[in-house]
Design a protein around this motif. Structure first.
Motif, PDB file in Angstrom:
ATOM      1  N   HIS C 197       0.838  -1.203   0.000  1.00  0.00           N
ATOM      2  CA  HIS C 197       0.000   0.000   0.000  1.00  0.00           C
ATOM      3  C   HIS C 197       0.866   1.242   0.000  1.00  0.00           C
ATOM      4  CE1 HIS C 197      -3.809  -1.854   0.124  1.00  0.00           C
ATOM      5  NE2 HIS C 197      -3.616  -2.471   1.283  1.00  0.00           N
ATOM      6  N   ILE C 199       3.119   3.679  -1.757  1.00  0.00           N
ATOM      7  CA  ILE C 199       3.473   4.086  -3.120  1.00  0.00           C
ATOM      8  C   ILE C 199       4.981   4.239  -3.243  1.00  0.00           C
ATOM      9  CG2 ILE C 199       3.251   5.957  -4.802  1.00  0.00           C
ATOM     10  CD1 ILE C 199       0.410   6.393  -3.576  1.00  0.00           C
ATOM     11  N   ARG C 249       0.016   8.375  -6.982  1.00  0.00           N
ATOM     12  CA  ARG C 249      -0.921   8.835  -5.959  1.00  0.00           C
ATOM     13  C   ARG C 249      -2.180   9.405  -6.613  1.00  0.00           C
ATOM     14  NH1 ARG C 249      -1.214  10.734  -0.597  1.00  0.00           N
ATOM     15  NH2 ARG C 249       0.615   9.443  -0.289  1.00  0.00           N
ATOM     16  N   LEU C 252      -4.368   6.673  -7.869  1.00  0.00           N
ATOM     17  CA  LEU C 252      -5.086   5.976  -6.820  1.00  0.00           C
ATOM     18  C   LEU C 252      -6.195   6.833  -6.221  1.00  0.00           C
ATOM     19  CD1 LEU C 252      -2.087   4.178  -5.148  1.00  0.00           C
ATOM     20  CD2 LEU C 252      -4.142   3.065  -6.032  1.00  0.00           C
TER      21      LEU C 252
END
Ligand SMILES: Nc1ncnc2c1ncn2[C@@H]1O[C@H](COP(=O)(O)OP(=O)(O)OP(=O)(O)O)[C@@H](O)[C@H]1O
Ligand SMILES: Nc1ncnc2c1ncn2[C@@H]1O[C@H](COP(=O)(O)OP(=O)(O)OP(=O)(O)O)[C@@H](O)[C@H]1O
Ligand SMILES: [Mg+2]
Ligand SMILES: [Mg+2]
Lengths: 307, 291, 257, 291, 257
Positions: C197, C199, C249, C252
Motif C-alpha cells: 500500500h 506508493i 498517488r 489511486l
C-alpha cells in the motif's frame, strides 16, 4: 389383594415358570395376593434386593444365601426348597470320550466366570481324587459356552441341567448329540435354588407369606403336571420367549424338583441332613469355617404349607 | 434422517466441485477420478452402499462356509426373526432404550456444561473436581449397579443414572478442552469489554469450543445408547439391551442379532441427528464444503 | 505470450461463491511478468490483490481465464515459488528458527548445519537476532511478519510472492528491509510480485507498478518505473521518484472521483 | 506420579502470580482470596485433600446412619479386606487388568491415527467408513462376546480386542475433529510448499490437533480400563474386573470394593500419566500457566 | 499528576517472563495524556508500543510503576475504553454487522434498532457497505481491519486505544479513514492513543507525537504537533507538516546510528 413383590434370581425361563403359573392360572389371586415380578441378575443380586426390601420373597441359590449370611448377616431367610439337587452338570458331545465325571481328567472345560458351579467344581473333582490342575479350565461369557463346545474348542462345558433342551437344540443345528453328566451322579448332594424371603416381610405379614407359599407350591405342582400350560403362562407374560423351548425348560427344571429326594422328604422340604451337607459343601468350597454358621438359622420351615 | 449426514462428520480438505466456488488444486485432481465424488453427490448413497455390501458379504459368507447360526446367523435369517416378537413389543423395547438413552444424554449435557465451565474458570475447582470425575468415570457401572438400584429403586431412574455416568466424562473433557483452547486474543477481546464474566463463556468460549463440544456430543451419543443397554443388562425387564441379553440366554440368537440390528440403527440415527444439528445450527463450525 | 514470461495472466476472473451470494473479486486481468522482473501491485483495499497472488501461487484456481507460470498452467502450488502471506501464518508451536526452517523440513529436505546457518543469517537480516528461540506469541506484530519474510527467503525461490510484507514495520525497518530485499534480488535474481500500500515503497523497489481498480479488480494502469538500478537511499529523495510517486498517488486518488 | 498433574488438565484463564510474569486483572483479583491459590502451590495437595475429605465423609456417613455394609461398607472395613487376598494375588489381578488395558489402548492409538488421517483426507473414505465405525461403536460388546471368544480363543486376545473396540471410537472422533479443524491458512502454507501430502499431517494437522488428540486420549485411557474390566466380565479368570465380579457374586463385598479402589487408583494414575506426557512433550498445547 | 490527565504512566516498566528467559519490553515510561488529547505513538517494530497499549487497557499489569486512567490505577479493563487491536481479532463465526455489534451484545446491552442502525452507519463509514452479512474469512485483510475499527467506535468510548489501525489500508482509504476519525473525535471528543508506523499519519491526526526508543522501549521524544485544527486535505501538503514529519523521520532514523 395383598401386594407381594417376587424376586427372580435370573431372567424369565422355563425354570421360573411356577410364579407365572401362579399369576396366569389365578392361584395367587385365589390366595388373595397380587404379585409383581422383579427380574434378577444372579443369586447374590437377588439376595441383596431381598435384604434391602426391594422385593419380599423370591428364589435364590441356597449357597448364595449362606455366603451372604455368614459375611454380611443379611436379613433373609429360606422358607422352602425348590431345587433339591444341584443343577450343575458337564455337557459334552457324543464322541468326546466323556461318559462319567471322572472322564474329564486332562480335558479342556469351559465355564462361565461367575456361575456358582465353579465353587463346587473343586469339591466334585476332589471327591474323585482330582484337582483343578487335572483339567484345563477356560472361563468365558455364558453365551460363548455352547459355540465353544460345538466348535470343539472345549471338550466339555459346565452348565445347569435346566438347560438340556436349549443345548440339545443348539447341538442339533450343529449336527451333534449332547451328553449331560449331572454332578449329582458323582455324589454332589445339595439344595440349590430355594424360596427365600425378607425377614421383615415374614415378621410383619406371616399370613401373606404362608398363603403365597401355598399358592406357589400349587403352581409348582401344576407346572410339573402341565408343562405346556406352564410354558404358555410364561410366554403370555414374556412373548419374546419360544413356547417349545420353554416347555423343554419346564421339564428339565422339574427333574430337580420332583425326584427321589422329593419322594423321601416331600416337596419344598429342608431335610436337616441334606441342609447340613449343603452348608458343609458351601463352607468347604468358599473357605468358611464350618462351625461359624448353623445352617438351621437360615431356614424357617414354619411357613411351609402342611401337605 | 438418512445416512447421508454421516459424511458430514468428516471431509477432505478440498472443497467440492462447484463452478463458482474457489477450487483448490486438490479438487482439480479429484476431477480426474470422479466416480467416488459423483457418488458423493447422491445423498446417502455411499454409506448406504457400504452397509448393503457388508450385508451381502455376510450373507454369502454364512451361506458358503458352514458357520452355525448360533455363532453368526445369516442376515436373512436374522431378518426372519422379526416375526418372533409382536410389533408392539419391538416398539416397547426400542422406546424403552431410546427413552433412557435420550434422558440420560440430555441430563448429561445439562450437567456437563456448567461443570466444564467451572473447571475452565477456576484452577482450584479443577484441582478438586477432576480427580473425582476420573474416579466416577473409572468405576465400572456393573460394580456399583446394586447400590444404584437400591438407592434409586427400579424405575427409569437407575438406568438414566447409569447412562448419565457413562456419557458424562467424555462430554466434560471435550467441553473443557475446547473452552480452554480458546485463543488468548478472543479472551482479551472479551475482557477488554468488561462484560459480565459468564458472557465470556456464552459468547466466546462456548462458540469457540463448538467443534470440540460436538466431538464430545458425537462420542457421547453412541455411549448413551451403550449406557442404556448396559443399564438394561444390569436392571431392567425391557429395552433392547434386556431383549438381547434375554434372547441370548434363551439361545434365540437370530432374534438377539435382530435386536442388535435395531440398536445399531438407533445409534446411527441418533449420531446423524447430532451431525445434522451441528450442520443446521453451527454451520460455521464445520469445514466449508460440508455446510 | 512471450516465452520468457515468468508469470502470465490471461483474462483472469475470479468469482467467490459465498452463503450470501457470489462476489466478483477479479475481472479480465491480463498481463505478464518477465523473468526476474520486480513488479509491485497497488490498489484499494479489497480490490483483489491477495486473490491475484493466491491465483499465482496455485492455492486458488481462477473461475475464468488462466494463470501460467513458466508457460505451464498453474493447477497446483509449485515448489519454486515462495510466498509471504498477508497474515504472518506462523506455526504457533514452533520457535522463530523452526518457523524459518519450516519450508525445508516440510518439503522433506534434510536440515543441514548449513541450512541452519542460513536460517540464522536470515533471522539476523530481518533484525530478530536474540529471538531465535521465541514462540510466535512472544513476538510483536512486526516481528512475526519478519519471521514470515525470512521463511519465504530461505528456499531461495525463483518466484517470490509477497503480500504487504512490510505493512507492520516502522519506516526505518521498512526501508532497511526493502534494501535487503533488493540486494538479495540482485544477488540471486528472481521474479517478484510485491503487493503493497506504500506508493514510495513500490516505486523504490519495483521495475513495474501495476495499479488496480476497485472491486471487481482489474488493471487500471501498468507502468514502468523510470528509475535506474541500483536504487539507494538517495533514490528515495530523487525528484524522478517523487514525481512518479505523485502520479501514482493521483491515479489511486482518482478512483474516488 | 501423584495427583498434582490432574490439575494440569484444566485451568482458569488467569496466569499464576509470578512477579515477573504478565499478570491479568483476574490474577490480581485472585490475590485477594489467595487460600485456594496458595494451596495450588503445593503439588497434589488439593486433589489429595478432596479425596481424603470424601473418604472421611463416607466413613462418617456409614458409621452414623445404619447403612447395611452389603450396600456400602465403611472405608476402614474396605481397607481391612486387603488381607483377604495375598499380596501377590493382588498384584496378579492388577497386572492382568493393566496389561490388557495398556495393550488395547496402544493398539487403539496405532490404528485410530491412520484411520483418522484417512477420514480427514478423503470424503469418499469418510462416507464409507464412518457408518461402519458408528456400527462398531454402538454394538454392545457383551452382545458379540461369544463371536469374539469363538474367533479369538481364550487368551489375552479377546480381552485386548474388547478394550480396543471400546477405546477406538472416541480416539478416532477426536483425532478427526482436530485434524479437520486445522485453520485453512496453515493448510495453505503446507500446500504452497508442495510437500509430500503426508507431511501436511505430520507437521501441520497432527500438531494442530494435539489438544483434540489429548482430549481423546484422556477419555480413552479411562475407557481402556473400563474395557479391560468389561472384557474380564466376559472372558477371564483373573484381573480386577474378574475379582470384583467374583467377590460380589460370593458376597465378599468389602473385598469387591477394595478391588474397585485399586481399579480407580489405576485409572487415576494412567490418566495423570497422559496429562504428564502432554505436559512434557507438548507444553505449547496447554494453557501457558500450566506448562 | 494533573487532575485532568486521562491517562498517566508513572515510571512504567514491563518485563515478560518467557521459557527462554526474561525480556524487558518497557523501561521507565512516564508521561500523561490530557483528557480529549489525540496522541500518536511512533517507534521501531518490537519496541513495546502494543505493550504500552495493553497496559493502558488493563489487559496487562505493569511489572513496575503504575498506569492510571482518570486518576484510578488500572487493575482491570474499563468499560469506557475502546480498543482496536493490532490483529483484527474478529469472531470467526459472526458476520460483519454482528462483529461490529459484539461489544454491545457482550456487555449485555439490549441491541436496539437504533444500535443496529448505528452499526450499519459505521460499517458504511468504513467502506464496507454490501459486506454486512459476510463472515471474516470472506473479507480481505484491510476489510477485516476496518471491521475492527467500526467495532471500537460503536460504544463511543471516552478513551480510544488504536494499535496500527490503518496499517492494511491503501493510501486513499487510509486518508479517508483518518479524516473520519478526526471528524468523530471532534464531534464527540475523546482521548485517543494512536499507534502507527506512518509518520505523516501521526502528524496529520495527533495533537502530540510520542517517539519511542528501541527495546527496551522508553520515550525518546514527546512533541506537540505544530498544526492547527481542523486538519484538512490541504494540511497534508502544508510546509509545516512536511518539516515536522521530516524532523520525526530524522529522529526515527537516528536510532540506527
Ligand atoms: N475466501 C473468500 N470468500 C469470499 N470472498 C472472498 C474470499 N477471499 C476474498 N474475498 C473477497 O474478494 C475481494 C478481494 O479480496 P482480496 O483479499 O484479494 O483483497 P485485497 O486486494 O488483498 O485487499 P486488502 O488490501 O484489504 O488485503 C474482497 O471483496 C473479499 O471480500
Ligand atoms: N506475551 C509476550 N510474551 C513475551 N514477550 C512478549 C510478549 N508480548 C510482547 N513481547 C515482547 O515485547 C516486546 C515488545 O512487543 P510489542 O508487541 O509491544 O511491540 P510493538 O512495539 O507493538 O511492535 P510492532 O510495531 O512490531 O507491533 C517484543 O520484543 C516482544 O517480543
Ligand atoms: Mg490482501
Ligand atoms: Mg505492536
Amino acid at each position: 389383594l395383598d401386594q407381594v413383590t417376587f424376586q427372580l434370581d435370573w431372567l424369565p425361563g422355563g425354570d421360573k415358570s411356577p410364579i407365572y403359573v401362579c399369576i396366569e392360572q389365578g392361584f395367587c389371586e385365589e390366595a388373595g395376593i397380587e404379585v409383581t415380578i422383579e427380574q434378577g441378575r444372579g443369586s447374590s443380586e437377588a439376595v441383596t434386593k431381598l435384604a434391602t426390601g426391594i422385593s419380599d420373597i423370591g428364589t435364590a441359590g441356597l449357597g448364595a444365601l449362606m455366603a451372604a449370611t455368614i459375611t454380611e448377616d443379611v436379613p433373609v431367610t429360606a422358607v422352602m426348597s425348590y431345587f433339591n439337587q444341584g443343577p450343575h452338570a458337564f455337557y459334552t458331545l457324543e464322541g468326546n470320550g466323556i461318559a462319567t465325571v471322572e472322564d474329564v481328567r486332562g480335558m479342556t472345560i469351559a465355564t462361565s466366570p461367575f456361575t456358582s458351579s465353579n465353587v463346587y467344581l473343586p469339591l466334585v473333582l476332589a471327591d474323585l481324587g482330582m484337582t483343578e490342575e487335572d483339567i484345563v479350565l477356560n472361563k468365558m461369557d455364558p453365551g460363548a459356552l455352547g459355540p465353544t463346545l460345538m466348535t470343539g474348542q472345549a471338550d466339555a462345558i459346565i452348565a445347569w441341567v435346566v438347560d438340556i433342551t436349549r443345548y440339545t437344540t443348539q447341538a442339533e443345528e450343529a449336527g451333534k448329540d449332547i451328553v449331560v453328566i449331572p454332578w449329582s451322579t458323582a455324589g454332589l448332594e445339595l439344595y440349590s435354588a430355594s424360596v427365600v424371603a425378607n425377614d421383615t416381610f415374614l415378621a410383619e405379614r406371616p399370613d401373606v407369606a404362608r398363603r403365597f407359599l401355598e399358592a406357589y407350591q400349587r403352581s409348582i405342582v401344576f407346572a410339573s403336571e402341565n408343562p405346556s400350560e406352564a410354558a404358555e403362562a410364561v410366554v403370555s407374560v414374556v412373548p419374546e420367549l419360544d413356547l417349545a423351548a420353554i416347555e423343554g425348560g419346564v421339564n428339565d427344571a422339574m427333574l430337580l424338583v420332583f425326584n427321589e429326594v422329593t419322594e423321601a422328604d416331600g416337596l419344598g422340604a429342608f431335610e436337616a441332613g441334606r441342609l447340613a451337607a449343603t452348608w458343609e459343601r458351601v463352607a468347604a468350597a468358599q473357605g468358611f469355617d464350618v462351625d461359624a454358621l448353623d445352617p438351621e438359622t437360615i431356614v424357617d420351615r414354619s411357613f411351609l404349607p402342611t401337605n | 434422517m438418512s445416512l447421508q449426514d454421516i459424511s458430514a462428520a468428516s471431509s477432505s480438505s478440498a472443497p467440492p466441485e462447484d463452478s463458482t466456488a474457489p477450487a483448490t488444486p486438490a479438487a482439480v485432481e479429484a476431477a480426474k477420478v470422479p466416480l467416488g465424488r459423483q457418488m458423493m453427490a447422491v445423498p446417502g448413497l455411499l454409506p448406504g452402499l457400504t452397509i448393503i455390501t457388508l450385508l451381502v458379504v455376510w450373507e454369502l459368507v454364512t451361506s458358503i462356509f458352514p458357520i452355525p447360526s448360533f455363532i453368526l446367523p445369516a442376515p436373512t435369517r436374522i431378518g426372519g426373526a422379526i416375526d418372533a416378537v409382536p410389533a408392539d413389543r419391538w416398539f416397547d423395547h426400542v422406546w424403552a432404550t431410546l427413552r433412557v438413552a435420550m434422558i440420560g444424554y440430555v441430563i448429561s449435557i445439562c450437567i456437563a456444561l456448567p461443570v466444564a465451565i467451572a473447571l475452565t474458570r477456576s484452577k482450584v475447582v479443577s484441582a478438586c473436581l477432576y480427580p473425582l470425575l476420573v474416579v466416577i468415570q473409572s468405576t465400572p457401572v456393573v460394580a456399583i449397579a446394586p447400590i444404584i438400584i437400591v438407592i434409586l429403586g427400579s424405575g427409569d431412574a437407575p438406568r438414566v443414572t447409569i447412562t448419565f455416568l457413562i456419557t458424562f466424562f467424555p462430554l466434560v473433557v471435550s467441553m473443557t478442552t475446547g473452552m480452554m483452547a480458546t485463543p488468548r486474543e478472543l479472551i482479551e477481546l472479551s475482557q477488554s469489554l468488561k462484560a459480565p464474566p459468564w458472557r465470556e463463556f456464552t459468547q466466546i468460549r462456548i462458540p469457540y469450543a463448538i467443534p470440540y463440544i460436538f466431538s464430545g456430543l458425537k462420542i457421547s451419543i453412541t455411549l448413551a445408547v451403550i449406557g442404556a443397554v448396559v443399564a438394561e443388562f444390569v436392571a431392567s425387564s425391557q429395552g433392547l439391551g434386556f431383549f438381547i441379553q434375554f434372547s441370548t440366554s434363551n439361545f434365540k440368537l437370530p432374534q438377539a442379532w435382530l435386536g442388535l440390528g435395531f440398536l445399531v440403527l438407533m445409534s446411527l440415527t441418533l449420531f446423524n441427528l447430532v451431525v445434522l444439528v451441528q450442520r443446521i445450527f453451527f454451520p460455521w463450525s464445520m469445514p466449508k464444503d460440508e455446510r | 505470450m512471450p516465452n520468457n514470461a515468468a508469470i502470465a495472466f490471461e483474462n483472469v476472473g475470479q468469482v467467490f461463491a459465498t452463503d450470501t451470494g457470489p462476489l466478483e473479486a477479479l475481472r479480465g486481468v491480463s498481463t505478464s511478468i518477465a523473468r526476474h522482473q520486480f513488479v509491485a501491485v497497488l490498489g484499494p483495499s479489497g480490490c483483489g490483490k491477495s486473490t491475484l497472488l493466491r491465483l499465482t501461487s496455485g492455492l486458488l484456481k481462477p473461475t475464468s481465464g488462466s494463470v501460467k507460470v513458466f508457460d505451464l498452467e498453474v493447477t497446483d502450488p509449485r515448489d519454486d515459488v515462495g510466498i509471504v502471506f498477508q497474515k504472518p501464518t506462523l506455526l504457533p508451536w514452533a520457535n522463530t528458527i523452526d518457523n524459518v526452517l519450516f519450508p525445508l523440513k516440510h518439503r522433506g529436505g534434510f536440515v543441514a548445519k548449513d541450512d541452519r546457518q542460513r536460517a540464522h543469517d536470515l533471522v539476523k537480516m530481518v533484525g530478530l537476532e536474540g529471538f531465535e528461540t521465541r514462540l510466535p506469541n512472544e513476538l510483536s506484530g512486526g516481528m512475526q511478519q519478519r519471521v514470515g519474510i525470512a521463511r519465504a527467503l530461505l528456499m531461495d525461490p525463483d518466484i517470490l510472492l509477497m503480500d504487504e510484507p512490510f505493512s507492520a514495520l516502522d519506516a526505518l525497518t521498512r526501508e532497511e528491509m526493502g534494501f535487503e530485499l533488493l540486494r538479495i534480488w540482485q544477488e540471486r535474481p528472481k521474479t517478484v510480485l510485491f503487493i503493497t500500500h506504500s506508493i514510495s515503497e513500490a516505486v523504490l523497489l519495483a521495475d513495474r507498478v501495476i495499479v488496480m481498480t476497485d472491486r471487481p479488480g482489474a488493471i487500471l494502469e501498468d507502468l514502468k518505473v523510470p528509475l535506474d538500478r541500483p536504487r539507494t537511499v538517495e533514490t528515495t529523495t530523487s525528484k524522478v521518484m517523487h514525481e512518479f510517486a505523485g502520479y501514482l498517488r493521483s491515479l489511486l486518488l482518482k478512483r474516488a472521483a
